[in-house]
Design a protein around this motif. Sequence first.
Motif, PDB file in Angstrom:
ATOM      1  N   LYS A   3       7.159  -2.271  10.897  1.00 52.68           N
ATOM      2  CA  LYS A   3       7.776  -2.721   9.649  1.00 52.68           C
ATOM      3  C   LYS A   3       6.686  -3.353   8.789  1.00 52.68           C
ATOM      4  CE  LYS A   3      12.536  -3.451  10.494  1.00 52.68           C
ATOM      5  NZ  LYS A   3      13.530  -3.956   9.610  1.00 52.68           N
ATOM      6  N   ASN A  37       1.296  -0.397   6.124  1.00 57.75           N
ATOM      7  CA  ASN A  37       2.362  -1.267   6.652  1.00 57.75           C
ATOM      8  C   ASN A  37       2.459  -2.584   5.890  1.00 57.75           C
ATOM      9  OD1 ASN A  37       3.000   0.554   8.786  1.00 57.75           O
ATOM     10  ND2 ASN A  37       1.281  -0.251   9.927  1.00 57.75           N
ATOM     11  N   SER A  56       0.488   3.962   3.861  1.00 54.08           N
ATOM     12  CA  SER A  56       1.585   4.510   4.653  1.00 54.08           C
ATOM     13  C   SER A  56       2.473   3.380   5.171  1.00 54.08           C
ATOM     14  CB  SER A  56       1.046   5.353   5.807  1.00 54.08           C
ATOM     15  OG  SER A  56       0.199   4.604   6.640  1.00 54.08           O
ATOM     16  N   ASN A  57       3.764   3.658   5.217  1.00 50.24           N
ATOM     17  CA  ASN A  57       4.789   2.741   5.735  1.00 50.24           C
ATOM     18  C   ASN A  57       4.840   1.399   4.998  1.00 50.24           C
ATOM     19  OD1 ASN A  57       5.590   4.608   7.753  1.00 50.24           O
ATOM     20  ND2 ASN A  57       3.768   4.042   8.881  1.00 50.24           N
ATOM     21  N   TYR A  59       6.120  -1.153   1.738  1.00 50.66           N
ATOM     22  CA  TYR A  59       7.245  -1.391   0.829  1.00 50.66           C
ATOM     23  C   TYR A  59       6.718  -1.736  -0.558  1.00 50.66           C
ATOM     24  CZ  TYR A  59      10.703  -1.938   4.616  1.00 50.66           C
ATOM     25  OH  TYR A  59      11.544  -1.747   5.683  1.00 50.66           O
ATOM     26  N   GLY A  77       5.777   7.623   4.472  1.00 44.40           N
ATOM     27  CA  GLY A  77       6.628   6.553   4.981  1.00 44.40           C
ATOM     28  C   GLY A  77       6.775   5.364   4.051  1.00 44.40           C
ATOM     29  N   ALA A  78       6.146   5.399   2.878  1.00 44.67           N
ATOM     30  CA  ALA A  78       6.275   4.290   1.918  1.00 44.67           C
ATOM     31  C   ALA A  78       7.643   4.344   1.246  1.00 44.67           C
ATOM     32  CB  ALA A  78       5.168   4.360   0.866  1.00 44.67           C
ATOM     33  N   SER A  79       8.102   3.204   0.744  1.00 44.32           N
ATOM     34  CA  SER A  79       9.394   3.110   0.072  1.00 44.32           C
ATOM     35  C   SER A  79       9.192   2.502  -1.318  1.00 44.32           C
ATOM     36  CB  SER A  79      10.343   2.238   0.888  1.00 44.32           C
ATOM     37  OG  SER A  79      11.567   2.070   0.195  1.00 44.32           O
ATOM     38  N   SER A 102      13.460   8.074  -2.874  1.00 43.34           N
ATOM     39  CA  SER A 102      12.855   6.796  -2.518  1.00 43.34           C
ATOM     40  C   SER A 102      13.082   5.766  -3.624  1.00 43.34           C
ATOM     41  CB  SER A 102      11.358   6.965  -2.259  1.00 43.34           C
ATOM     42  OG  SER A 102      10.804   5.744  -1.823  1.00 43.34           O
ATOM     43  N   THR A 107      14.626   5.377   0.489  1.00 45.61           N
ATOM     44  CA  THR A 107      14.211   6.172   1.648  1.00 45.61           C
ATOM     45  C   THR A 107      12.692   6.213   1.717  1.00 45.61           C
ATOM     46  OG1 THR A 107      14.277   8.235   0.406  1.00 45.61           O
ATOM     47  CG2 THR A 107      16.255   7.650   1.637  1.00 45.61           C
ATOM     48  N   ARG A 108      12.196   6.404   2.903  1.00 49.81           N
ATOM     49  CA  ARG A 108      10.750   6.481   3.100  1.00 49.81           C
ATOM     50  C   ARG A 108      10.270   7.885   2.759  1.00 49.81           C
ATOM     51  NH1 ARG A 108       8.279   2.392   5.755  1.00 49.81           N
ATOM     52  NH2 ARG A 108       9.611   0.728   6.479  1.00 49.81           N
TER      53      ARG A 108
END
Length: 114
Positions: A3, A37, A56-57, A59, A77-79, A102, A107-108
């Motif tokens: 997360k 992340n 990546s990943n 927010y 995987g980013a939002s 997204s 959504t990612r």
Amino acid sequence: MDKPHIKTDPLYQLLRQEDVKAFNEQRDALDCSNLRNGDYRGRDLRNMNAKDLDFSNSYFRNADLSGIDFRSTNLQGASFLDAKLSGVYFPEELSAEEIRLSLDTGTRLRYRKD
């Protein structure tokens, strides 16, 4: 998948503090591997040099990303829920539909596998 979280990394902290000018000046001299992340929610990141970075990943909810060139950036995987994306360039592997999902629902991002 980890997360997104707040980190102590100096480059990450510059973005969290919205000091994009200092980030751009130091990004090539420091380790950029700790940007993935990350929690960039609500940040004004306009004018950030995102070339070849890995977000990546991460927010970006409610972040202002206007005008950023993400074409060579890893956004897997980013939002982007409710982010400002005016004038943003995205990697070719991301469809407009994927970006819209997204932006609208958080959504990612998933890259196309052609």
